[in-house]
Design a protein around this motif. Structure first.
Motif: not given
Length: 256
Positions: A58-62, A80-85, A153-161
């Motif tokens: 999982t990859a999550t932006i907060t 940005l947080t990444g979780i993989k066992t 107006g608005s902004t979108i954060f994008y990330a590749a992990l």
């Protein structure tokens, strides 16, 4: 004897040629423009084999941007947080974009040991450094971001992990992409977005035309002008974002 001497450098050359040149991840950061955003158009699979968002992880932006939205000129923390066992090596690149205005806001490095600006992106994208690609199942990176006038107006954060598998090459890694959309705060709770033509604004001439009273607020909610004239030119106002409001209409504009 001569044949034997000739054979040795040939073997060395072949060994160098076939030796894996890249181990798992770009050790010292993304080469840039690999966030999977509309403007970048690429992600980590341009260097690492595999299909994005497949496998386990999982990859999550907060952020600490409030639910009411961000305020232009204010600074917030993006994580940005990444979780993989059992994963022990990670990589990432993160950016922000506005659909109308391109790259949005300004990033600031808050952990110079583990993060840096991605190559060729100046302060519009952040990636990992060598000291910031190790973890144990979970890895996170944080940076600051300031909302500027190009975030209107608005902004979108994008990330590749990237979750690397430490097999000595770029095969078998997992790449996950994620995004987070946030909105600009509505100034002074002005939220009537009706389309009634109480007034019109010509962005080319910077002129308001109205037969009713129109109030003009700056981005901080300060009233800077009230007019009921048929035509009012506001080109003298400072560059920035303004809110035009009448009894039945609200419109956000940008003066530049």
């Amino acid at each position: 004897m001569k044949k034997s001497l000739l054979f040795i450098p040939i073997c060395i050359g072949l060994a160098i040629f076939f030796y894996p040149t890249t181990s798992n991840t770009k050790e010292d950061g993304s080469p840039g423009e690999k966030t999977n955003s509309p403007m970048d158009g690429q992600n980590c699979t341009s260097c690492h084999s595999g299909t994005i968002n497949s496998g386990i992880g999982t990859a999550t932006i907060t952020t600490n941007i409030p639910a009411s939205g961000y305020s232009i000129g204010s600074t917030y923390t993006i994580t940005l947080t990444g979780i993989k066992t059992n994963c022990t090596k990670f990589g990432f690149e993160l950016t922000a974009e506005n659909a109308m205005l391109g790259k949005a806001g300004t990033f600031f490095i808050t952990n110079s040991i583990e993060t840096k600006f991605a190559t060729g992106t100046n302060n519009t994208a952040v990636t990992h450094k060598t000291a910031g690609n190790s973890g144990n199942t979970t890895k996170n990176w944080s940076m600051d971001w300031t909302a500027s006038t190009n975030t209107s107006g608005s902004t979108i954060f994008y990330a590749a992990l990237l979750f690397a598998n430490n097999n000595g090459n770029n095969n078998g890694d997992n790449v996950f992409t994620t995004s987070l959309a946030v909105n600009e705060e509505i100034v002074n709770a002005i939220n009537d977005l009706s389309v009634k033509d109480d007034f019109t604004f010509n962005s080319a001439t910077k002129t308001i035309k109205t037969k009713k009273t129109v109030d003009v607020y700056d981005i901080n909610g300060k009233l800077v002008l009230t007019t009921n004239r048929n035509s009012t030119n506001i080109s003298y106002l400072k560059t920035g974002v303004y809110i035009l409001t009448s009894a039945e209409k609200t419109q956000k504009i940008i003066l530049n």
